[in-house]
Design a protein around this motif. Structure first.
Motif, mmCIF file in Angstrom:
data_model
loop_
_atom_site.group_PDB
_atom_site.id
_atom_site.type_symbol
_atom_site.label_atom_id
_atom_site.label_comp_id
_atom_site.label_asym_id
_atom_site.label_seq_id
_atom_site.Cartn_x
_atom_site.Cartn_y
_atom_site.Cartn_z
ATOM 1 N N MET A 26 -19.841 7.656 17.227
ATOM 2 C CA MET A 26 -19.978 7.976 18.546
ATOM 3 C C MET A 26 -21.384 8.931 18.625
ATOM 4 S SD MET A 26 -17.641 6.922 21.491
ATOM 5 C CE MET A 26 -16.463 7.285 20.911
ATOM 6 N N GLN A 28 -23.069 9.764 16.098
ATOM 7 C CA GLN A 28 -24.138 9.323 15.286
ATOM 8 C C GLN A 28 -25.068 8.428 16.018
ATOM 9 O OE1 GLN A 28 -23.400 7.752 11.660
ATOM 10 N NE2 GLN A 28 -24.979 6.300 11.564
ATOM 11 N N ALA A 29 -24.596 7.852 16.809
ATOM 12 C CA ALA A 29 -25.221 6.990 16.849
ATOM 13 C C ALA A 29 -26.376 7.212 18.667
ATOM 14 C CB ALA A 29 -24.754 5.361 18.153
ATOM 15 N N ALA A 30 -25.669 8.352 19.345
ATOM 16 C CA ALA A 30 -26.242 8.955 20.323
ATOM 17 C C ALA A 30 -27.046 9.706 20.103
ATOM 18 C CB ALA A 30 -24.921 9.368 21.471
ATOM 19 N N PHE B 211 -18.644 5.999 26.000
ATOM 20 C CA PHE B 211 -19.855 5.662 24.968
ATOM 21 C C PHE B 211 -21.044 4.381 25.629
ATOM 22 C CE2 PHE B 211 -23.805 3.604 21.966
ATOM 23 C CZ PHE B 211 -24.041 4.766 22.413
ATOM 24 N N SER B 228 -27.973 2.345 15.093
ATOM 25 C CA SER B 228 -27.384 3.665 13.841
ATOM 26 C C SER B 228 -26.149 3.312 12.920
ATOM 27 C CB SER B 228 -27.177 4.620 14.760
ATOM 28 O OG SER B 228 -26.559 5.568 13.917
#
Lengths: 442, 442
Positions: A26, A28-30, B211, B228
């Motif tokens: 999470m 990483q994606a954020a 998230f 991502s």
């Protein structure tokens, strides 16, 4: 660990991998989406108490502070994350610099809690707060479960001595945390040396059947124990014949014998007989310790027995039927940027009925009646009503990443006594019931 | 830790204080009495399975071997024992040199067991064996409880993927051991990074409601995650409206979307609807992961649902109602000196009916019927009958203090599959019942 002043280390160099993989992905994606640094508020709470329980006990807060301080990724961990492609390189680099720099407020350790009580409020960027979810919940869920069981046992024991003896019934490091939580919940001593070493909890010991069986006779075994450990020792009297063992014990140690331990049979009956025999032998000060699958109900049922101390194992370290507390850690508010001026927007899951939660950064206070007895757990998101300002439950624990609320274990232990005493009397009933305080949202 | 080849260290430098105080005071008294070096045999076994369970699963053996190797007292620990007067100076000196130099035989990890099965047999001097009691029981009682629950869940899942997600529900280091035990019991992956780091168990992750709530819309959140982590990721679809979330998910990731996760609601119903919707959207390969307080019964009840993977937390790491195994560690035989020529005399507690045990150094074998199906756990103290020699269950684990039986975790995992398959079919029934094999003493 930075709490050497409060005990010694029996621990782990870093807590950063006591973490579910999704916390890192999470992040990483954020990071990639540009949302990782949105100012966020997470809260730890439980939707319900374990079935039939009337109050919960906050324990583990001190360990949470240790865990937050020790949450950093060392080179070997970073290499693992990189090599296993758990996250991408940009995230590994971000993790390498990770330290929690936010704020934490929460119920102090030893306090009681109810459904919805915001036990811990963690504020910072989304990324820095979400990473702590797993380890915070591990600690609070485990330690509070043990403390709740300990508190009930301590009510049931009505001041008699309680010895924590459960190390062999649970994971070796759970056991150390369990001793700590049991102490907060009202136990007096532990058999677990690591708990003594790490947390300065007083340690005690008796002896096992193996020690008697090792020797050529029970007499030899008792003599060996008294010769080495002194008359004040506790002799185990149920290897062969209890009455004969008690006679032999007093013969060898004299009336100064510290205690005898009974570990099997009908404890109520045997304790009465042993007390009578000890008194007849003049050992009127010799104490009786009972062990053997005790729980709060067994302890209560022995109230009329001449017992001086209870040794409790399995049922304590497994939370007496409730080994975990179902605490969750939820995002309750967040801003649209890292800017402190940006307003916090309450957020909450809405789907499928169950598991919904209330958005917004919460305060909590315990309202009392005219007699000073607690009557409601009041939780709100706006301003605190004037009458409740002095009754707020959350205290500051971490400020800008620095722990500001370390305390000796005794403080939490004392706080629990006070908090429990402030509840309606029905809190002490062992029978199943509803939470003794209603939770009111304002 | 000396098992770097099998994973990495997430541990403790020494296991010597994961020990009840009485183990040390018994050593002190025996040293003074001259009985500490009597040749002794201790056995770990359980008198009964948890209520209703049909078989037990041995887990923790590999961790026991680590614990025995790392059982040594460092200077800080010795100073603690001296300063707190836990034992006298002569005993502290003796402990300073302590290393286990005896022999250990036992059921290999992953094997099944029954009441009375001698799971571990520890031989050496009284003092060197008795010291290991607490940590051996901690490990076996915890790890075997989790493996037994995992094994039942794995039967119920009938080959579908099982993800261990319980880290947040138990002590942070119990969680690592629980992942290991769950893997042995048939789980496929874990969310716990420390378990991946320490034991090379494959790690996985999805994402949390936080998230989705962090982002301005579910669409933004899904896009961030897919951008991502790739189309193969698992999207959580129950934050707002499931049907809308599934539509958005496939719109963003395309039919290559890896999986969706459902974490609330009526999983049977919702899984059917989501499967139908995914298929209609062309995402026929997209998998469905369900989570939310699953246990073996919930898993079995979802057999007819289009579910590809189960994520299991609380009920796994708390042993599905039985968080410990009631294993004990008993002195069963001892000589009158350290002389290897001195005969071993069987010993056993006799008092008060309950908790008695059988003396003597035991062998164990599993007798099979004409079809090769197990029909009895046979335990004896004399010579092994010719027909059972090849069916003996104990293997050599430690010889003269050296671990001789280290193995990869996969070996224990494979062994469990074989051992369970050798039991009568009724072993797989989830309903309460008696142990599927009788224990016969010969």
């Amino acid at each position: 660990m930075n709490s050497a002043d409060l005990g010694r280390r029996v621990g782990v160099p870093s807590t950063a991998l006591f973490t579910d993989q999704y916390e890192l992905t999470m992040v990483q994606a954020a990071l990639k989406a540009g949302t990782a640094d949105r100012r966020s508020v997470f809260e730890a709470f439980t939707r319900r108490l374990p079935e039939g329980r009337r109050y919960g006990v906050v324990a583990g807060t001190g360990r949470v502070l240790d865990a937050v301080e020790n949450f950093h990724f060392d080179d070997e961990m970073l290499a693992f994350l990189r090599d296993q492609r758990v996250v991408d390189t940009a995230t590994v680099d971000w993790l390498a610099d990770y330290r929690f720099r936010g704020d934490i407020w929460g119920y102090p350790e030893g306090e009681v809690y109810f459904p919805g009580s915001p036990l811990l409020r963690v504020e910072g960027t989304f990324a820095e707060c979400v990473l702590l979810e797993t380890v915070i919940l591990s600690i609070l869920n485990h330690d509070s479960a043990i403390a709740a069981a300990a508190s009930r046992m301590s009510s049931a024991a009505s001041g008699r001595n309680l010895i924590e003896m459960g190390a062999r019934r649970t994971h070796e490091l759970s056991a150390v945390a369990a001793s700590r939580a049991a102490y907060i919940g009202g136990f007096h001593t532990t058999s677990d040396l690591a708990a003594g070493f790490r947390y300065n909890i007083p340690t005690v010991g008796t002896s096992a059947h193996a020690f008697t069986l090792l020797h050529d006779s029970e007499r030899d075994a008792f003599r060996a124990q008294v010769d080495s450990l002194g008359r004040d020792t506790t002799l185990l009297v149920d290897t062969y014949d209890v009455a004969e063992a008690v006679r032999t014990a007093v013969e060898i140690a004299g009336p100064e014998l510290g205690a005898v331990r009974i570990d099997s049979g009908d404890l109520l009956l045997v304790a009465h007989r042993v007390r009578q025999q000890l008194d007849e032998l003049g050992a009127t000060e010799t104490k009786i310790v009972v062990t053997s699958d005790l729980d709060e109900y067994a302890i209560a049922s022995l109230a009329a027995a001449p017992v001086d101390a209870y040794g409790v194992g399995t049922q304590l370290v497994t939370g007496s039927g409730h080994p975990t507390c179902s605490m969750v850690y939820k995002l309750v508010a967040r801003a649209e940027s890292a800017d402190p001026g940006e307003p916090l927007l309450p957020v909450a899951k809405k789907s499928l009925g169950a598991k919904t939660s209330r958005g917004g950064r919460k305060w909590a206070a315990r309202r009392t009646d005219a007699y000073g007895v607690a009557e409601a757990e009041v939780i709100g998101t706006g301003d605190v009503p004037a009458g409740l300002v002095d009754r707020q439950l959350q205290t500051e624990l971490v400020r800008g990443g620095e722990v500001v609320a370390r305390e000796p274990l005794e403080a939490a232990r004392d706080r629990h006594v006070t908090a429990r005493a402030g509840l309606p009397m029905s809190a002490m009933q062992l029978s199943r019931g509803e939470p003794v305080l209603p939770t009111e949202y304002v």
